[in-house]
Design an enzyme around this catalytic site. Structure first.
Site, mmCIF file in Angstrom:
data_model
loop_
_atom_site.group_PDB
_atom_site.id
_atom_site.type_symbol
_atom_site.label_atom_id
_atom_site.label_comp_id
_atom_site.label_asym_id
_atom_site.label_seq_id
_atom_site.Cartn_x
_atom_site.Cartn_y
_atom_site.Cartn_z
ATOM 1 N N LYS A 111 22.750 -30.026 -24.344
ATOM 2 C CA LYS A 111 22.663 -31.484 -24.409
ATOM 3 C C LYS A 111 21.218 -31.963 -24.412
ATOM 4 O O LYS A 111 20.894 -32.940 -25.076
ATOM 5 C CB LYS A 111 23.441 -32.135 -23.252
ATOM 6 C CG LYS A 111 24.952 -31.990 -23.413
ATOM 7 C CD LYS A 111 25.716 -32.996 -22.578
ATOM 8 C CE LYS A 111 27.229 -32.870 -22.803
ATOM 9 N NZ LYS A 111 28.009 -33.765 -21.946
ATOM 10 N N LYS A 192 36.002 -26.445 -32.209
ATOM 11 C CA LYS A 192 37.065 -27.155 -31.487
ATOM 12 C C LYS A 192 37.107 -28.639 -31.857
ATOM 13 O O LYS A 192 36.071 -29.235 -32.168
ATOM 14 C CB LYS A 192 36.923 -26.969 -29.980
ATOM 15 C CG LYS A 192 35.766 -27.696 -29.355
ATOM 16 C CD LYS A 192 35.959 -27.829 -27.840
ATOM 17 C CE LYS A 192 35.043 -28.916 -27.321
ATOM 18 N NZ LYS A 192 35.376 -29.463 -26.041
ATOM 19 N N LYS A 195 35.428 -35.005 -29.384
ATOM 20 C CA LYS A 195 35.116 -36.430 -29.469
ATOM 21 C C LYS A 195 33.838 -36.658 -30.253
ATOM 22 O O LYS A 195 33.668 -37.651 -30.916
ATOM 23 C CB LYS A 195 34.920 -36.995 -28.060
ATOM 24 C CG LYS A 195 36.218 -37.122 -27.319
ATOM 25 C CD LYS A 195 36.016 -37.823 -25.998
ATOM 26 C CE LYS A 195 35.749 -36.831 -24.905
ATOM 27 N NZ LYS A 195 36.092 -37.306 -23.577
HETATM 28 P P1 ATP Z 1 32.880 -33.817 -26.226
HETATM 29 O O1 ATP Z 1 33.251 -33.592 -27.644
HETATM 30 O O2 ATP Z 1 32.122 -35.110 -26.016
HETATM 31 O O3 ATP Z 1 32.266 -32.617 -25.566
HETATM 32 P P2 ATP Z 1 35.523 -33.250 -25.479
HETATM 33 O O4 ATP Z 1 36.373 -33.761 -26.569
HETATM 34 O O5 ATP Z 1 35.190 -31.809 -25.455
HETATM 35 O O6 ATP Z 1 34.222 -34.104 -25.435
HETATM 36 P P3 ATP Z 1 35.775 -33.531 -22.588
HETATM 37 O O7 ATP Z 1 35.731 -34.903 -22.002
HETATM 38 O O8 ATP Z 1 34.579 -32.654 -22.449
HETATM 39 O O9 ATP Z 1 36.232 -33.644 -24.129
HETATM 40 O O10 ATP Z 1 37.003 -32.747 -22.007
HETATM 41 C C1 ATP Z 1 38.136 -33.292 -21.394
HETATM 42 C C2 ATP Z 1 39.139 -32.172 -21.249
HETATM 43 O O11 ATP Z 1 39.736 -31.871 -22.525
HETATM 44 C C3 ATP Z 1 38.517 -30.856 -20.757
HETATM 45 O O12 ATP Z 1 39.375 -30.248 -19.811
HETATM 46 C C4 ATP Z 1 38.418 -30.018 -22.015
HETATM 47 O O13 ATP Z 1 38.461 -28.646 -21.748
HETATM 48 C C5 ATP Z 1 39.634 -30.478 -22.817
HETATM 49 N N1 ATP Z 1 39.425 -30.300 -24.274
HETATM 50 C C6 ATP Z 1 38.461 -30.904 -24.998
HETATM 51 N N2 ATP Z 1 38.554 -30.541 -26.300
HETATM 52 C C7 ATP Z 1 39.615 -29.698 -26.410
HETATM 53 C C8 ATP Z 1 40.243 -28.986 -27.500
HETATM 54 N N3 ATP Z 1 39.792 -29.106 -28.736
HETATM 55 N N4 ATP Z 1 41.311 -28.223 -27.242
HETATM 56 C C9 ATP Z 1 41.785 -28.116 -25.981
HETATM 57 N N5 ATP Z 1 41.254 -28.746 -24.903
HETATM 58 C C10 ATP Z 1 40.178 -29.528 -25.100
#
Ligand code: ATP
Ligand code: LTN
Length: 327
Positions: A111, A192, A195
């Protein structure tokens, strides 16, 4: 009873990966463990936020968690900044973690490489996360694989504190979703669903309309040969669709593959199943969104329950540290 704690940041829109990988597990866990779930708005401050947007995203995320099925009668749902003990124990955790430990966190490296402004909070983020977890005598922390190192740090600081000042904190353990709970980007099935992904077309948002969901799945990248088979290495695109179809219909990806010989019907059925799974969540969300006061009331109840537990742990830690109590 086992105590479970997890958190999610109010940044960006909740997507299908968050729902299948994290939130539905939270919903299940609330019935088998004493669970606390937290909208971690203080963590969001590690990156500059627009105040109006932050307040809205925090409320919207809480409404989403309720819509997905967290029941405030069963679990404790609250907003981090409403329980001031988190910020207070975070300072103590910053003084318990070493500079070297914090420097080794890969999320900070990633980050801070990308961010224009690198706050001190971005560096000490894992100390706040350790405080979140340790305040509640947490046994298990369900998180994605990316949070493994942070929970490990929480364990290390808990053990260090206990050995320096006497038994104070429960040493927590991380739990990870089973294989298949990693939803991949529809346009780039080797990374993956996220967001912060560049391609909106690759991410299914929880609040996407049925037509949008159908379009995104129809356009999902598939693989060269036209065979339907679950094989993540050789066929990442089709395997991702099978994982999604399996997850929303309560089957394994291999079971979901049975009967398909072509991509067209697989995509159509996956889209229909996702739409059907999300429809009641979207309907519940619309109801909650119409009455923000009710969500705020529920969050107030959650914060009061959390405060009761957190204040006892913080008092214990301050006492063991030798901080002079107010007369
Ligand atoms: P960013 O893209 O900003 O890193 P994110 O989409 O990864 O955000 P987080 O807020 O970091 O989301 O994660 C919230 C929860 O969702 C965490 O427990 C994370 O492991 C889960 N998660 C996020 N993306 C995935 C995915 N593609 N598949 C399964 N679980 C996910
Ligand atoms: N860092 C986590 C969110 C988070 C968390 C926590 C998760 C903050 N505090 C405590 C589990 C326990 C993330 O970015 N997903």
């Amino acid at each position: 009873m086992t105590r479970v704690f997890s958190g999610i940041q109010p940044t960006g829109n909740v997507h299908l990966g968050n729902v299948l990988g994290a939130l539905l597990r939270w919903v299940d866990d609330q019935h088998t463990a004493d669970s606390l779930y937290c909208v971690v708005d203080l963590h969001a401050l590690t990156i500059p936020q627009d105040p109006v947007e932050l307040r809205e995203s925090t409320l919207r995320l809480a409404q989403t968690l309720l819509a997905v099925g967290l029941d405030p009668e069963v679990c404790t749902l609250f907003v981090q900044s409403q329980v001031h003990e988190h910020a207070e124990l975070a300072w103590i955790m910053q003084c318990t973690a070493s500079y070297g430990e914090l420097s080794r966190m890969t999320q900070f490296k990633d980050k801070s490489d990308k961010a224009g402004f690198v706050s001190g909070g971005l560096f000490t983020y894992p100390a706040l996360m350790a405080a979140d977890i340790l305040l509640y005598d947490t046994d298990l922390v369900p998180v994605g694989d990316d949070q493994r190192q942070h929970v490990e740090l929480a364990r290390d600081v808990a053990e260090r504190f206990n050995s320096r000042y006497g038994d104070t904190f429960v040493v927590p353990k991380a739990t990870f979703p089973t294989a298949g709970a990693r939803v991949m980007d529809l346009q780039d099935p080797t990374s993956k669903m996220s967001k912060s992904a560049d391609s909106a077309a690759g991410t299914i948002l929880l609040l996407d309309e049925p037509k949008v969901i159908e379009k995104k799945i129809k356009r999902a990248v598939t693989d060269m040969d036209a065979e339907v088979r679950y094989d993540v290495a050789a066929k990442p695109g089709v395997s991702n669709l099978l994982s999604i179809l399996g997850a929303v219909t309560g089957r394994t990806p291999e079971e979901a593959a049975v009967g398909y010989t072509q991509y067209g019907p697989l995509k159509a059925d996956t889209a229909a199943a996702v739409v059907e799974r999300l429809a009641p969540i979207q309907a519940r969300y619309a109801e909650l969104a119409a009455d923000p006061g009710e969500t705020q009331r529920l969050l107030g109840v959650g914060a009061a329950k959390a405060t009761e537990l957190a204040s006892a742990t913080l008092a214990r830690a301050k006492d063991h540290l030798g901080l002079l109590p107010r007369a």
